[in-house]
Design a protein around this motif. Sequence first.
Motif, mmCIF file in Angstrom:
data_model
loop_
_atom_site.group_PDB
_atom_site.id
_atom_site.type_symbol
_atom_site.label_atom_id
_atom_site.label_comp_id
_atom_site.label_asym_id
_atom_site.label_seq_id
_atom_site.Cartn_x
_atom_site.Cartn_y
_atom_site.Cartn_z
ATOM 1 N N ILE A 140 0.865 -1.174 0.000
ATOM 2 C CA ILE A 140 0.000 0.000 0.000
ATOM 3 C C ILE A 140 0.904 1.227 0.000
ATOM 4 O O ILE A 140 1.737 1.402 0.895
ATOM 5 C CB ILE A 140 -0.926 -0.005 1.224
ATOM 6 N N LEU A 141 0.756 2.060 -1.014
ATOM 7 C CA LEU A 141 1.611 3.240 -1.164
ATOM 8 C C LEU A 141 1.075 4.374 -0.293
ATOM 9 O O LEU A 141 -0.092 4.759 -0.388
ATOM 10 C CB LEU A 141 1.648 3.662 -2.634
ATOM 11 N N VAL A 142 1.958 4.917 0.555
ATOM 12 C CA VAL A 142 1.623 6.031 1.449
ATOM 13 C C VAL A 142 2.337 7.268 0.924
ATOM 14 O O VAL A 142 3.571 7.277 0.800
ATOM 15 C CB VAL A 142 2.057 5.716 2.898
ATOM 16 N N HIS A 143 1.588 8.324 0.614
ATOM 17 C CA HIS A 143 2.175 9.506 -0.023
ATOM 18 C C HIS A 143 1.295 10.721 0.235
ATOM 19 O O HIS A 143 0.220 10.616 0.831
ATOM 20 C CB HIS A 143 2.313 9.271 -1.530
ATOM 21 N N ASP A 144 1.746 11.865 -0.211
ATOM 22 C CA ASP A 144 0.930 13.081 -0.163
ATOM 23 C C ASP A 144 0.920 13.685 -1.565
ATOM 24 O O ASP A 144 1.792 14.451 -1.936
ATOM 25 C CB ASP A 144 1.486 14.077 0.854
ATOM 26 N N GLY A 145 -0.070 13.280 -2.342
ATOM 27 C CA GLY A 145 -0.174 13.755 -3.708
ATOM 28 C C GLY A 145 0.778 13.031 -4.640
ATOM 29 O O GLY A 145 1.410 12.037 -4.269
ATOM 30 N N GLN A 146 0.904 13.571 -5.852
ATOM 31 C CA GLN A 146 1.708 12.926 -6.868
ATOM 32 C C GLN A 146 1.919 13.891 -8.032
ATOM 33 O O GLN A 146 1.191 14.875 -8.177
ATOM 34 C CB GLN A 146 1.029 11.661 -7.402
ATOM 35 N N ALA A 147 2.910 13.581 -8.846
ATOM 36 C CA ALA A 147 3.027 14.281 -10.124
ATOM 37 C C ALA A 147 1.833 13.867 -10.973
ATOM 38 O O ALA A 147 1.384 12.714 -10.916
ATOM 39 C CB ALA A 147 4.331 13.886 -10.808
ATOM 40 N N SER A 148 1.294 14.786 -11.749
ATOM 41 C CA SER A 148 0.067 14.508 -12.505
ATOM 42 C C SER A 148 0.217 13.298 -13.424
ATOM 43 O O SER A 148 -0.759 12.585 -13.684
ATOM 44 C CB SER A 148 -0.331 15.739 -13.328
ATOM 45 N N TYR A 149 1.433 13.042 -13.870
ATOM 46 C CA TYR A 149 1.659 11.929 -14.789
ATOM 47 C C TYR A 149 1.439 10.567 -14.127
ATOM 48 O O TYR A 149 1.249 9.557 -14.818
ATOM 49 C CB TYR A 149 3.084 11.993 -15.358
ATOM 50 N N ALA A 150 1.476 10.533 -12.806
ATOM 51 C CA ALA A 150 1.296 9.263 -12.091
ATOM 52 C C ALA A 150 -0.173 8.911 -11.883
ATOM 53 O O ALA A 150 -0.508 7.745 -11.642
ATOM 54 C CB ALA A 150 2.009 9.323 -10.744
ATOM 55 N N ILE A 151 -1.058 9.907 -11.974
ATOM 56 C CA ILE A 151 -2.466 9.696 -11.632
ATOM 57 C C ILE A 151 -3.134 8.575 -12.429
ATOM 58 O O ILE A 151 -3.857 7.752 -11.851
ATOM 59 C CB ILE A 151 -3.246 11.025 -11.787
ATOM 60 N N PRO A 152 -2.929 8.471 -13.746
ATOM 61 C CA PRO A 152 -3.611 7.405 -14.492
ATOM 62 C C PRO A 152 -3.301 5.988 -13.994
ATOM 63 O O PRO A 152 -4.117 5.079 -14.177
ATOM 64 C CB PRO A 152 -3.108 7.602 -15.928
ATOM 65 N N TYR A 153 -2.157 5.829 -13.365
ATOM 66 C CA TYR A 153 -1.776 4.477 -12.924
ATOM 67 C C TYR A 153 -2.584 4.011 -11.717
ATOM 68 O O TYR A 153 -2.640 2.813 -11.439
ATOM 69 C CB TYR A 153 -0.270 4.420 -12.653
ATOM 70 N N TYR A 154 -3.208 4.938 -11.007
ATOM 71 C CA TYR A 154 -4.079 4.529 -9.905
ATOM 72 C C TYR A 154 -5.329 3.815 -10.413
ATOM 73 O O TYR A 154 -6.035 3.152 -9.645
ATOM 74 C CB TYR A 154 -4.502 5.738 -9.055
ATOM 75 N N ASP A 155 -5.624 3.962 -11.686
ATOM 76 C CA ASP A 155 -6.766 3.260 -12.264
ATOM 77 C C ASP A 155 -6.482 1.775 -12.457
ATOM 78 O O ASP A 155 -7.408 0.983 -12.656
ATOM 79 C CB ASP A 155 -7.150 3.877 -13.615
ATOM 80 N N GLU A 156 -5.204 1.408 -12.396
ATOM 81 C CA GLU A 156 -4.845 -0.004 -12.484
ATOM 82 C C GLU A 156 -5.221 -0.680 -11.168
ATOM 83 O O GLU A 156 -4.946 -0.149 -10.088
ATOM 84 C CB GLU A 156 -3.343 -0.168 -12.751
ATOM 85 N N ALA A 157 -5.852 -1.843 -11.256
ATOM 86 C CA ALA A 157 -6.354 -2.510 -10.053
ATOM 87 C C ALA A 157 -5.265 -2.744 -9.020
ATOM 88 O O ALA A 157 -5.503 -2.618 -7.807
ATOM 89 C CB ALA A 157 -7.016 -3.835 -10.439
ATOM 90 N N TYR A 158 -4.058 -3.076 -9.467
ATOM 91 C CA TYR A 158 -2.981 -3.387 -8.519
ATOM 92 C C TYR A 158 -2.562 -2.161 -7.707
ATOM 93 O O TYR A 158 -1.970 -2.289 -6.626
ATOM 94 C CB TYR A 158 -1.762 -3.966 -9.258
ATOM 95 N N ALA A 159 -2.840 -0.941 -8.217
ATOM 96 C CA ALA A 159 -2.384 0.289 -7.573
ATOM 97 C C ALA A 159 -3.512 1.102 -6.965
ATOM 98 O O ALA A 159 -3.274 2.193 -6.436
ATOM 99 C CB ALA A 159 -1.625 1.143 -8.584
#
Length: 355
Positions: A140-159
Amino acid sequence: MKKILNVVLVCVLACSLVGCGKKEAEQTEEATSTPTATAAADTSVAPAGTYFSETTGLPISTSLQNQRPVAVMVDCEQIAFPHYGIAEADVVYEIMNNVENGRITRFMPIYKDYDQVAQIGNIRSTRTTNVWLAGEWNAILVHDGQASYAIPYYDEAYASQHLSSGFTRIDNGKPSEFTEFAIAGEITARIADAGFDHDYNEYKQDGDHFTFVKYNTELNTSSFSNATAVQLPYPHNSTSLSYNTSTKSYDLSMYGELHQDAEDDQVLTFTNALLLDCPFTEYPSGGYVYYNIVDNSGDGYYLTNGKMEPITWKKGGENEITHYYDASGKELEMNRGKTYITMVPSDVWGDVAIQ
């Protein structure tokens, strides 16, 4: 005469039986008093109540066996120092965060038993490569925000199960982006509140990240080259590793100072270090990058016991496990303990200095 002969035979027989009985008794007594040889410890079996951790190869409580690890994004800007809880991580990735600002790096520590760490951080934003690497561990990734380019990868079930912002803010006199920390028990509570899987789920990859030597044994490094000091080509934070003969591990320094946790002065030190030659691609704006590690392979070095050997790495899909191989092409065998992994940009790989 015949009667006398019979009596003599009976007496002789009786004496021999008494003698044999005495010898048997003596032999029994000797056998009883002779110490039994102690069987050699089985180095393939973890001590009772434990199992061999998938992150370090060391025995930890079986209560943690199915628990997913967490991966935490931590800033390496000098103002973010001192860090909290990094020395207690099992695996620590150090990755270039941006091609600007002297190619500053960020840590991504991996924790199996995260509830036992009093404070972790400070917590910062994530990048595309970190999403992939956390996915490798089913973490489980713990973070505070992200670069906009990373956002689409959260749509992947594993992420999809990740925790962004909302952790404890501590007034430390620094700008707000350097004030967020995860306090013991907070991650577990957040996982439950979000309805995320606390234990490994269907996106956990088969196989192991590391192949460890047998428990209580040590890797034979007699054929390796010497490697007691490493200077990495990170001009902003100037990361270096120095082999500590007392602890038989590599101490990490940044900005010319030994890395020590704020709460207990624990040194950030590693039994193993993996230095990987990795190409990268820069995004169109902002200096952000992703490493070209998906469906790719490359060279590297494995360091342990003050020694080094050339290796290769290979990764399949986004969340598939990165595997490491020795010069003969076999799965790399490693000492049990904590591991440091850094992805050195290929364009400066030749500047890695190892002594």
